[in-house]
Design a protein around this motif. Structure first.
Motif, PDB file in Angstrom:
ATOM      1  N   ALA A 131      43.998  33.070  39.800  1.00  0.00           N
ATOM      2  CA  ALA A 131      44.339  33.010  38.377  1.00  0.00           C
ATOM      3  C   ALA A 131      45.470  33.971  38.040  1.00  0.00           C
ATOM      4  CB  ALA A 131      43.102  33.330  37.529  1.00  0.00           C
ATOM      5  N   TYR A 132      45.435  35.172  38.602  1.00  0.00           N
ATOM      6  CA  TYR A 132      46.514  36.129  38.363  1.00  0.00           C
ATOM      7  C   TYR A 132      47.817  35.662  39.004  1.00  0.00           C
ATOM      8  CZ  TYR A 132      43.748  39.754  36.115  1.00  0.00           C
ATOM      9  OH  TYR A 132      42.988  40.468  35.222  1.00  0.00           O
ATOM     10  N   PHE A 133      47.717  34.973  40.125  1.00  0.00           N
ATOM     11  CA  PHE A 133      48.906  34.421  40.774  1.00  0.00           C
ATOM     12  C   PHE A 133      49.521  33.320  39.904  1.00  0.00           C
ATOM     13  CE2 PHE A 133      50.925  31.331  43.647  1.00  0.00           C
ATOM     14  CZ  PHE A 133      51.867  32.152  44.256  1.00  0.00           C
ATOM     15  N   VAL A 183      42.989  33.378  33.735  1.00  0.00           N
ATOM     16  CA  VAL A 183      42.162  34.575  33.896  1.00  0.00           C
ATOM     17  C   VAL A 183      40.959  34.518  32.961  1.00  0.00           C
ATOM     18  CG1 VAL A 183      42.142  37.092  33.759  1.00  0.00           C
ATOM     19  CG2 VAL A 183      44.208  35.901  34.541  1.00  0.00           C
ATOM     20  N   TYR A 184      41.201  34.120  31.722  1.00  0.00           N
ATOM     21  CA  TYR A 184      40.128  34.009  30.725  1.00  0.00           C
ATOM     22  C   TYR A 184      39.039  33.046  31.199  1.00  0.00           C
ATOM     23  CZ  TYR A 184      37.909  32.684  26.295  1.00  0.00           C
ATOM     24  OH  TYR A 184      36.997  32.412  25.305  1.00  0.00           O
ATOM     25  N   LEU A 185      39.436  31.907  31.699  1.00  0.00           N
ATOM     26  CA  LEU A 185      38.470  30.898  32.138  1.00  0.00           C
ATOM     27  C   LEU A 185      37.661  31.384  33.334  1.00  0.00           C
ATOM     28  CD1 LEU A 185      40.618  27.636  31.818  1.00  0.00           C
ATOM     29  CD2 LEU A 185      38.766  28.395  30.320  1.00  0.00           C
ATOM     30  N   VAL A 186      38.333  31.987  34.313  1.00  0.00           N
ATOM     31  CA  VAL A 186      37.637  32.440  35.526  1.00  0.00           C
ATOM     32  C   VAL A 186      36.631  33.533  35.189  1.00  0.00           C
ATOM     33  CG1 VAL A 186      37.949  33.657  37.712  1.00  0.00           C
ATOM     34  CG2 VAL A 186      39.474  31.776  37.113  1.00  0.00           C
ATOM     35  N   ILE A 187      37.029  34.501  34.369  1.00  0.00           N
ATOM     36  CA  ILE A 187      36.134  35.604  34.027  1.00  0.00           C
ATOM     37  C   ILE A 187      34.896  35.107  33.282  1.00  0.00           C
ATOM     38  CG2 ILE A 187      35.891  37.633  32.534  1.00  0.00           C
ATOM     39  CD1 ILE A 187      38.732  38.409  33.297  1.00  0.00           C
ATOM     40  N   ASN A 188      35.098  34.238  32.309  1.00  0.00           N
ATOM     41  CA  ASN A 188      33.955  33.779  31.516  1.00  0.00           C
ATOM     42  C   ASN A 188      33.062  32.811  32.283  1.00  0.00           C
ATOM     43  OD1 ASN A 188      34.057  34.713  28.454  1.00  0.00           O
ATOM     44  ND2 ASN A 188      36.165  34.538  29.193  1.00  0.00           N
ATOM     45  N   LEU A 189      33.627  32.061  33.211  1.00  0.00           N
ATOM     46  CA  LEU A 189      32.793  31.229  34.080  1.00  0.00           C
ATOM     47  C   LEU A 189      31.923  32.106  34.977  1.00  0.00           C
ATOM     48  CD1 LEU A 189      35.228  28.338  35.122  1.00  0.00           C
ATOM     49  CD2 LEU A 189      33.146  28.135  33.747  1.00  0.00           C
ATOM     50  N   TYR A 190      32.490  33.193  35.468  1.00  0.00           N
ATOM     51  CA  TYR A 190      31.730  34.126  36.309  1.00  0.00           C
ATOM     52  C   TYR A 190      30.610  34.779  35.517  1.00  0.00           C
ATOM     53  CZ  TYR A 190      30.768  38.277  39.166  1.00  0.00           C
ATOM     54  OH  TYR A 190      30.157  39.262  39.907  1.00  0.00           O
ATOM     55  N   LEU A 191      30.910  35.227  34.312  1.00  0.00           N
ATOM     56  CA  LEU A 191      29.885  35.843  33.473  1.00  0.00           C
ATOM     57  C   LEU A 191      28.787  34.836  33.118  1.00  0.00           C
ATOM     58  CD1 LEU A 191      32.144  37.948  31.067  1.00  0.00           C
ATOM     59  CD2 LEU A 191      30.857  38.746  33.063  1.00  0.00           C
TER      60      LEU A 191
END
Length: 597
Positions: free
Chosen positions: A136-138, A88-96
């Motif tokens: 990611a949550y899955f 989750v951390y990686l996906v969110i920060n890549l999006y930002l």
């Protein structure tokens, strides 16, 4: 050889112990039990010795793995990331990171199709984020911690709508209502295709809102943000500001304006497009920087934020639009109240002083280098005055000096006056002064206080006609609106000839986010939008607990909302508003989850 020596030690120790114990006259069962325990201890010692020997024989693989795991745990702890939340951390920060870089600077055909280009960039990037976020949550559910596997206790207790009695306070409830109101407006629209795509306006149709609200549910559930994102955001913004500054001083960066009409060249700025939109971006940037300066505990990060605030203040004049001052003032005022609550008035004054230094420096440079003064009106004229900005900077220096003296030598007094009484007194005095200024302005017939069609470069006209169009609708239209992004068609139906002769332009936006919501999505759409915004802001204010990231999201969203009261919504900067709301809610929800577990 080692095994033999081990057996010799064992036989010697056991014989000696047995002979002593038997000689002391202790009973047989006790002697036997102690003998067995001694044998077990020696066996365990032998196993440990053999384990060490095998580890040494096989190299340092095990110790190396332990060190790597330890370093990973330390890194995750430093960023407050649970091991299960790494995806989750990686996906969110890549999006930002995507939003801070590619989304803000990519141009397909320069300024000629920038609205459509940015709309596609945001939509495609956000759809990818939603898919990766769900994945990611899955994956998260299959990562076990040392303590337990499966879902953490706090997860199940923080469902989107929380308790039924608190549903109307939940940002997720109002996000759903906002999507529902847009869907009902789409069903009521005459041109459903245009309402879905937003092609008659600025691409903020039902399709865009489906993506935005879906993003809100994924990002707002639980969010992590790395400090690296702010550094990247500021670095890319510096590049954008550099382009705007050189354009302001007459340099056509990259020949981007060469094919634009001469009368419109100064209206397009940097990688953003319209100068009003550029101003909207600057006020968000300044708001975030001021919040970081106030609440960050890292001296290095505060210094970096100070440089960012100075750069943003220096660039403000280039936007030549009053919306940037409105947005920045709203964010600064909100942060003033929050800073007093957290006893950080000195930090707030320092941030405003740095921003005023940027204003003052730009006023000097603009006067010396003879920068472009086209479209400089309203508050922009004040920002361009060396005397006024010099006085503003001097006043902030004095205020900061006084607060610093109190903080370091009269700590109790410094913290004591920052209380609710001080805020109430400040509010009352501010309201009284505002009333006096309004009365004076109306009496003096100052342009700010004479509301007519020409007010705010014909914003008075489009506001007035938009409200008239809403009043002409039937009951269903008043409830559900004319349809997403329908301003152009509605205004053309009732005021086409008048638009050609009075403002001499065809409007596709109401230039006010609240009036636009009322006209296009009706009273239920306006109610849902206001409820969504207020619930998000209240959620962040109540639960931020001094978090610089939450404060940055709060201030940035407030800045955008304020400037959107006089500026059109578009897919270049407006999506950042919804991302900031989602990110802020996600950050404070994560803090509450951590406290609950």
């Amino acid at each position: 050889m080692s095994s033999k020596s081990g057996s010799k030690k064992y036989s010697g120790k056991s014989t000696s112990n047995t002979s002593v114990k038997n000689h002391s006259g202790k009973s047989g069962p006790n002697t036997t039990a102690k003998s067995r325990s001694a044998k077990a201890a020696v066996n365990a010692s032998a196993k440990r010795a053999s384990g060490k020997a095998s580890a040494n024989a096989s190299g340092k693989n095990s110790s190396g793995g332990d060190k790597t795991a330890g370093r990973l745990e330390l890194l995750l702890k430093q960023f407050s990331v649970d091991k299960r939340d790494i995806p989750v951390y990686l996906v969110i920060n890549l999006y930002l990171a995507y939003l801070c870089t590619f989304f803000m600077i990519y141009m397909h055909d320069l300024y000629f199709d920038i609205t459509l280009t940015r709309a596609k960039c945001f939509m495609y990037g956000t759809i990818s984020f939603i898919g990766l976020g769900i994945l990611a949550y899955f994956i998260r559910q299959f990562i076990k911690t040392d303590a337990e596997g499966g879902m953490l206790k706090g997860d199940s207790e923080y469902l989107f709508f929380m308790k039924p009695g608190q549903m109307f306070k939940s940002p997720f409830f109002w996000a759903f209502m906002l999507l529902l109101s847009n869907f009902l407006s789409y069903l009521h629209a005459e041109n459903r295709k245009a309402a879905f795509t937003g092609e008659e306006g600025r691409r903020l149709g039902l399709c865009m809102f489906i993506i935005i609200i879906s993003m809100f549910f994924v990002l707002g559930y639980k969010a992590y943000v790395s400090v690296v994102i702010y550094i990247v955001f500021a670095a890319v913004s510096f590049f954008m500001f550099y382009i705007g500054i050189v354009q302001h001083f007459g340099v056509d960066y990259g020949s981007w304006r060469v094919n634009i009409r001469e009368s419109q060249k100064t209206m397009f700025m940097s990688t953003i497009g319209n100068m009003n939109t550029f101003g909207g971006y600057i006020c968000i940037f300044l708001a975030i920087g001021i919040a970081v300066m106030i609440f960050s505990k890292s001296l290095i990060l505060r210094c970096f934020a100070a440089a960012a605030v100075f750069g943003g203040g220096f660039t403000v004049m280039t936007a030549k639009s009053d919306n940037v001052y409105l947005g920045t003032a709203a964010a600064a005022l909100l942060l003033f109240y929050i800073a007093v609550y957290y006893k950080k008035l000195c930090e707030w004054a320092g941030a405003i002083m740095v921003m005023s230094a940027g204003f003052f420096t730009m006023a000097i440079v603009n006067d010396v280098e003879k920068g472009n003064k086209g479209h400089l009106n309203g508050i922009a004229k004040l920002i361009g005055s060396i005397k006024i900005m010099g006085c503003f900077f001097a006043v902030m220096v004095v205020i900061l000096a006084v607060l610093l003296v109190l903080k370091h030598f009269k700590r109790e007094l410094y913290e004591g006056f920052q209380c609710k009484r001080f805020l109430v007194a400040f509010t009352v005095i501010g309201v009284i002064l505002a009333v006096i200024v309004i009365i004076w302005g109306i009496g003096a017939k100052h342009e700010f206080f004479v509301f007519n069609d020409r007010w705010g470069e014909y914003r008075g006209y489009i506001w007035n006609r938009s409200l008239r169009c809403y009043g002409k609708g039937d009951f269903a239209t008043k409830v559900f609106g004319y349809g997403n992004e329908s301003v152009r068609s509605v205004m053309s139906e009732f005021y086409l000839e008048e638009m050609k002769t009075v403002p001499k332009k065809i409007y596709d936006s109401s230039h006010n986010v609240l009036i636009q919501q009322l006209l296009t999505t009706g009273i239920i759409g306006l109610t849902a939008f206001v409820g969504f915004f207020i619930s998000c802001m209240v959620c962040m204010i109540k639960n931020m607990k001094g978090s610089p990231a939450a404060a940055a999201c709060l201030a940035g969203a407030a800045a955008h909302f304020a400037q959107a009261l006089v500026n059109p919504e578009q897919p270049i900067v407006s999506p950042l508003f919804y991302v900031l709301l989602a990110l802020g809610v996600g950050i404070v929800r994560k803090k509450r989850m951590d406290e609950k577990v």
